[in-house]
Design an enzyme around this catalytic site. Structure first.
Site, PDB file in Angstrom:
ATOM      1  N   GLY A   1       0.822  -1.204   0.000  1.00 33.04           N
ATOM      2  CA  GLY A   1       0.000   0.000   0.000  1.00 33.04           C
ATOM      3  C   GLY A   1       0.851   1.246   0.000  1.00 33.04           C
ATOM      4  O   GLY A   1       2.081   1.190   0.135  1.00 33.04           O
TER       5      GLY A   1
ATOM      6  N   PRO B   1       2.666   4.861   1.093  1.00 31.50           N
ATOM      7  CA  PRO B   1       3.378   5.230   2.327  1.00 31.50           C
ATOM      8  C   PRO B   1       2.435   5.882   3.332  1.00 31.50           C
ATOM      9  O   PRO B   1       1.489   6.580   2.969  1.00 31.50           O
ATOM     10  CB  PRO B   1       4.433   6.235   1.839  1.00 31.50           C
ATOM     11  CG  PRO B   1       4.554   6.004   0.370  1.00 31.50           C
ATOM     12  CD  PRO B   1       3.221   5.528  -0.098  1.00 31.50           C
TER      13      PRO B   1
ATOM     14  N   THR C   1       0.326   4.531   5.514  1.00 31.18           N
ATOM     15  CA  THR C   1      -0.997   3.952   5.766  1.00 31.18           C
ATOM     16  C   THR C   1      -1.039   3.046   6.992  1.00 31.18           C
ATOM     17  O   THR C   1      -2.098   2.519   7.333  1.00 31.18           O
ATOM     18  CB  THR C   1      -1.478   3.159   4.537  1.00 31.18           C
ATOM     19  OG1 THR C   1      -0.453   2.258   4.109  1.00 31.18           O
ATOM     20  CG2 THR C   1      -1.809   4.104   3.387  1.00 31.18           C
ATOM     21  N   GLY C   2       0.100   2.833   7.651  1.00 29.77           N
ATOM     22  CA  GLY C   2       0.092   2.073   8.903  1.00 29.77           C
ATOM     23  C   GLY C   2       0.623   0.663   8.819  1.00 29.77           C
ATOM     24  O   GLY C   2       0.340  -0.159   9.692  1.00 29.77           O
TER      25      GLY C   2
ATOM     26  N   THR D   1       3.774  -0.476   9.162  1.00 24.64           N
ATOM     27  CA  THR D   1       4.701  -0.758  10.265  1.00 24.64           C
ATOM     28  C   THR D   1       3.960  -0.864  11.590  1.00 24.64           C
ATOM     29  O   THR D   1       4.266  -1.738  12.420  1.00 24.64           O
ATOM     30  CB  THR D   1       5.771   0.342  10.344  1.00 24.64           C
ATOM     31  OG1 THR D   1       6.441   0.432   9.083  1.00 24.64           O
ATOM     32  CG2 THR D   1       6.781   0.036  11.428  1.00 24.64           C
TER      33      THR D   1
ATOM     34  N   GLU E   1      -7.808  31.900  -9.436  1.00 26.48           N
ATOM     35  CA  GLU E   1      -8.378  30.998  -8.438  1.00 26.48           C
ATOM     36  C   GLU E   1      -9.901  31.121  -8.376  1.00 26.48           C
ATOM     37  O   GLU E   1     -10.605  30.139  -8.153  1.00 26.48           O
ATOM     38  CB  GLU E   1      -7.771  31.275  -7.060  1.00 26.48           C
ATOM     39  CG  GLU E   1      -6.269  31.086  -6.983  1.00 26.48           C
ATOM     40  CD  GLU E   1      -5.803  29.713  -7.438  1.00 26.48           C
ATOM     41  OE1 GLU E   1      -6.592  28.737  -7.305  1.00 26.48           O
ATOM     42  OE2 GLU E   1      -4.675  29.599  -7.936  1.00 26.48           O
TER      43      GLU E   1
END
Length: 501
Positions: free
Chosen positions: A108, A110, A112-113, A115, A335
């Protein structure tokens, strides 16, 4: 002990020889050569054999992270828990004749949990836990990576036996560094490391004690060698994807627990405005909001602090660039063009319009997606293209030409127009890009963009009063809130008149 004796005896011996008027020069040169050889041999031995210091860095201090501490990712957590149950419910899996899972691959984006889930897994099973990053296996010395793989598996077994645990978990982050595809172009050292990892995984048996489970994480599954991905090695591939709105709200609740939030803070609204944010980015939003509150000497964290935090995480820190009055006016017109088109195609989507420079942007429109969207129709893509083109068209109307500020908008518009063609939603029908001329694709993309440019012009030409009044607020305050902007759109009916006409 021997080293200490030598360190004391050698200087005394040298002084004694000098006292006897013996030429000690050759002895000193010979001693220096021996010391150099000893240093190189010790360093080589320490690296190639893995040494105690090399092995000890794999051991990760005990943490209290639980699956409940990880917001969202319910499906991924459920799949991982099921794999971990094979380490716990040995009798049950033996009854069904199930082969225990040897490896779990977490994939997935970087942040995203992945580890965190690996650390929670160790607590869920009460297993010994060691971890390493793929970069730790890469050295200039031949055989180092393979030796460290062996050390990693030995470390977790020794740790489990020492602590009286019957299972161990090995976590390897960035596994694509050592598990990349073997195409004959890589160095042999990488191949040796991967081969050793495959050998260790094949050696994991159902009856082994302690039982070992290998968990690996990667952002690039497509780079991994097929031999690593086959059943019997990494049996389960779990996607840890970006959180949806419900998960983002859950992550916010976890990270805002115990923080002094003001009454005007609605976590659901913040979750809605952060579509596409990872769990790490959500944590950063909460932390940055608290920093802004402290900077303002505010007793509570207010919604405006969260708004600033979302902008910072999304666009970067404010810059000190000072634009001229004419540049600010042009950026404001640009804008506002984006904002008006956005409100026409997706009412309620504009969160704020700002002239505050952040990152590389001199100004920007923060949009508020009404719902998380993963599937797009032709109409939705065309509407988004019109939003991208709105800035450049507004410049054309009020300045007679475009500026370099539209470059990124055009790149996004081109990408979405190409998506329409590739998805079979254009006049070319269902096509394979390799079977048709590039000029045909170019002509069709150009036709789509020209039609949408003209449609965008027709819409913006009707909102002259909105441009006039909104422009004045933006130049004075540099920020125009979405609610105020929408009220101006409702109050000021389109006239078809242009500024200066």
């Amino acid at each position: 002990m021997v080293k200490e004796i030598l360190y004391g005896a050698v200087p005394v011996l040298i002084l004694f020889l000098v006292f006897l008027k013996v030429n000690v020069g050759p002895f000193l040169v010979f001693a220096a050569v021996l010391a150099g050889i000893y240093f190189l041999m010790s360093r080589q031995s320490g690296v190639s054999m893995g040494g105690r210091s090399k092995r000890s860095k794999h051991v990760v201090p005990k943490t209290n992270i639980q699956f409940a501490d990880i917001g969202g990712q319910e499906r991924a957590k459920r799949e991982l828990k099921e794999a971990l149950d094979f380490l716990i419910k040995k009798e049950k899996i033996s009854h069904y004749g199930i082969r225990p899972i040897k490896g779990v691959l977490l994939t997935g984006p970087p942040g995203t949990g992945k580890t965190l889930m690996a650390k929670a897994a160790a607590n869920y099973t009460n297993s010994a836990f060691v971890a390493a990053s793929g970069s730790q296996f890469v050295e200039m010395y031949v055989g180092v990576g393979a030796q460290r793989v062996r050390d990693l598996f030995r470390d977790v077994k020794q740790m489990a036996e020492k602590n009286g645990q019957d299972s161990g978990i090995i976590f390897i982050d960035e596994i694509e560094v050592i598990g990349g595809k073997r195409d004959g172009q890589q160095q042999r050292e990488y191949d040796q490391t991967l081969n050793q990892l495959l050998t260790e995984m094949d050696g994991i048996g159902a009856s082994d004690t302690p039982r070992i489970l290998l968990i690996a994480a990667t952002n690039r599954k497509d780079m991994l060698d097929p031999a690593l991905l086959r059943p019997g090695r990494f049996d389960r591939h779990i996607v840890v994807d970006l959180p949806d709105k419900k998960a983002r709200e859950q992550i916010l609740r976890i990270h805002t627990a115990g923080k002094p939030l003001a009454d005007d803070v609605g976590l659901e609204k913040i979750a809605q405005e952060t579509f596409g944010f990872s769990g790490a980015q959500m944590e950063s939003v909460v932390n940055e909001a608290a920093i802004y509150a402290m900077r303002d000497h505010s007793e509570t964290i207010e919604i405006r602090h969260f708004a600033l935090a979302v902008d910072k995480v999304m666009m970067g820190e404010q810059t000190d660039r000072e634009a001229t009055v004419e540049e600010k006016r042009r950026v404001a017109i640009h804008e506002l063009g984006h904002a008006i088109i956005s409100e026409q195609v997706r009412p309620g989507s504009v969160s704020q319009v700002t002239l505050t420079p952040r990152g590389q942007a001199l100004g920007y429109v923060r949009q508020n997606p009404m719902e998380d969207r993963y599937l797009y129709t032709k109409e939705a893509l065309e509407q988004q293209i019109m939003v991208c083109l709105g800035g450049a068209v507004a410049e054309e109307i009020y300045y007679g030409g475009r500026s370099t500020g539209s470059k990124n908008d055009f790149e996004q518009a081109l990408t979405m127009a190409q998506e329409i063609v590739q998805s079979g939603m254009s006049r070319l029908g269902i096509v394979h890009l390799s079977y048709i001329a590039k000029s045909q694709v170019h002509d069709e993309v150009n036709r789509i963009l020209e039609e949408l440019l003209e449609q965008t012009r027709r819409v913006l030409r009707q909102f002259d009063p909105v441009f006039v009044n909104s422009l004045q607020i933006l130049l004075e305050k540099e920020v125009l809130g979405g609610d105020l902007f929408r009220s101006m759109l409702r109050e000021q009916q389109p006239t078809g008149e242009l500024i200066g006409s």
